[in-house]
Design a protein around this motif. Sequence first.
Motif, mmCIF file in Angstrom:
data_model
loop_
_atom_site.group_PDB
_atom_site.id
_atom_site.type_symbol
_atom_site.label_atom_id
_atom_site.label_comp_id
_atom_site.label_asym_id
_atom_site.label_seq_id
_atom_site.Cartn_x
_atom_site.Cartn_y
_atom_site.Cartn_z
ATOM 1 N N ILE A 114 1.031 -1.320 0.030
ATOM 2 C CA ILE A 114 0.037 -0.015 -0.079
ATOM 3 C C ILE A 114 0.951 1.140 0.033
ATOM 4 O O ILE A 114 1.639 1.529 1.065
ATOM 5 N N LEU A 115 0.635 2.147 -1.109
ATOM 6 C CA LEU A 115 1.626 3.206 -1.124
ATOM 7 C C LEU A 115 0.740 4.338 -1.107
ATOM 8 O O LEU A 115 -0.338 4.353 -1.483
ATOM 9 N N GLY A 116 1.352 5.667 -0.818
ATOM 10 C CA GLY A 116 0.826 6.928 -0.516
ATOM 11 C C GLY A 116 0.909 7.521 -2.067
ATOM 12 O O GLY A 116 1.653 6.837 -3.029
ATOM 13 N N VAL A 117 0.268 8.768 -2.362
ATOM 14 C CA VAL A 117 0.105 9.227 -3.480
ATOM 15 C C VAL A 117 1.596 9.632 -4.173
ATOM 16 O O VAL A 117 1.815 9.152 -5.416
ATOM 17 N N ALA A 118 2.502 10.024 -3.499
ATOM 18 C CA ALA A 118 3.958 10.414 -4.035
ATOM 19 C C ALA A 118 4.671 9.421 -4.358
ATOM 20 O O ALA A 118 5.238 9.389 -5.437
ATOM 21 N N HIS A 119 4.416 8.272 -3.559
ATOM 22 C CA HIS A 119 5.375 7.060 -3.908
ATOM 23 C C HIS A 119 4.725 5.948 -5.071
ATOM 24 O O HIS A 119 5.384 5.765 -6.033
ATOM 25 N N ILE A 120 3.436 6.068 -5.151
ATOM 26 C CA ILE A 120 2.626 5.206 -6.160
ATOM 27 C C ILE A 120 2.773 6.077 -7.452
ATOM 28 O O ILE A 120 3.319 5.424 -8.653
ATOM 29 N N ALA A 121 2.748 7.415 -7.417
ATOM 30 C CA ALA A 121 2.912 8.187 -8.693
ATOM 31 C C ALA A 121 4.282 8.063 -9.230
ATOM 32 O O ALA A 121 4.823 8.074 -10.580
ATOM 33 N N GLU A 122 5.608 8.255 -8.290
ATOM 34 C CA GLU A 122 6.759 8.010 -8.614
ATOM 35 C C GLU A 122 7.074 6.743 -9.357
ATOM 36 O O GLU A 122 7.388 6.513 -10.249
ATOM 37 N N LYS A 123 6.603 5.753 -8.652
ATOM 38 C CA LYS A 123 6.742 4.259 -9.034
ATOM 39 C C LYS A 123 5.964 3.989 -10.686
ATOM 40 O O LYS A 123 6.569 3.334 -11.267
ATOM 41 N N LEU A 124 4.856 4.727 -10.772
ATOM 42 C CA LEU A 124 4.182 4.281 -12.052
ATOM 43 C C LEU A 124 4.695 5.376 -13.097
ATOM 44 O O LEU A 124 4.502 5.236 -14.082
#
Length: 369
Positions: free
Chosen positions: A265-275
């Motif tokens: 489960i990732l926060g907005v910043a982390h998931i946006a960066e990863k994707l």
Amino acid sequence: MTYGRVCNGTVCFDAFGTLVEITHKRQPFRTPLRGGVKSIRADEVLTRRLSLREVAAGVSHELGEDGLTELEKDLQAECASVRLRTGIAAIWQSLRDRGVRIGVCSNLALPYGVPLLSALPDPPDAVILSYEVGLVKPDPAIFRLVCDRLGFRPAEILFVGDTPSADVEGPRAIGMPAMLISEFEEFTKWGAHEFGHPSEVLLAAVQGAGYGSNPPNTPSSDTGKRALIIKGSGLGPLISLEEGRARLDEITVDDDSTDWAASEILGVAHIAEKLGISAATLDLWRDNGTVIAFRKDAHEFVYPERQFEHSRPIEGLERLIGYFSSPEEAWEWLVTPNPYTDSAAPVDQLRSGHIEEVVRAAEGAHDYQ
């Protein structure tokens, strides 16, 4: 209440997905219910005599007359496309030929009642519809009502449906034997192929499952009738305890996927960066109901990473989210192995491209028809 004696058996069927199907699905009730409920809860659609217009009037967003007219057209199209499922007519007739009483018990909204009953080969001996009785499966009370209407004890009625929780676990909780329609159909197909007498096989299925202690080769109570005999190969050769454990280890998998958070489960910043996407894109997907997001606090969301592939939500996800009342409920269902998705987690079947199969399974989990 007067119970009937055990004779040729009694079968009670679920309706949609079991006896009948909608061949042109429009899902008109989904649109108003997605908007958030104001004066009508989602479960009330199944337990009250509510029209589509009454439901739409009770939700928190305004559809407008044009929008409501379109939904009513969708509803009419769905009701007009209700058809008996392939093979059901033969099963129904086989039961009738043997004097088996037939009941129908279904969770459905008011507009679907008449199309359902019109599609059946003949009037059932008992009809229990959720919107008429104010109860929904798997509430034990609705299965007790099945017994009352059919005049048999729970152990004397075989319940057949397409949803494990509502149609198998529910009736079994009060001592009523139950099986999935897929199992029932396979039984009848095998019997018809082997013996050419589907009515005999159906009776054996009803009696064998219906009374618990009788195996499928128990002779019919009708003297002179041919019994269904199943021959197996026995237990097979004995093996040592060590070899048995080794074989079990080969086929046993530790499964923690029933945990709704069985994904990073990732926060907005982390998931946006990863994707490799912007936070604004995530917000848009969330607002459009394209992805599942859990609220972390008043202003922040977190996202299960497992729902993304190739920097986008997995295909078909947006078709499923609206079937569930909360993101947590949707995600728990998606990561839990499901018998209608080959015992795999639905999210993994989506990744493999089995979208229609997963959508049908979701419809069975929360069906407003």
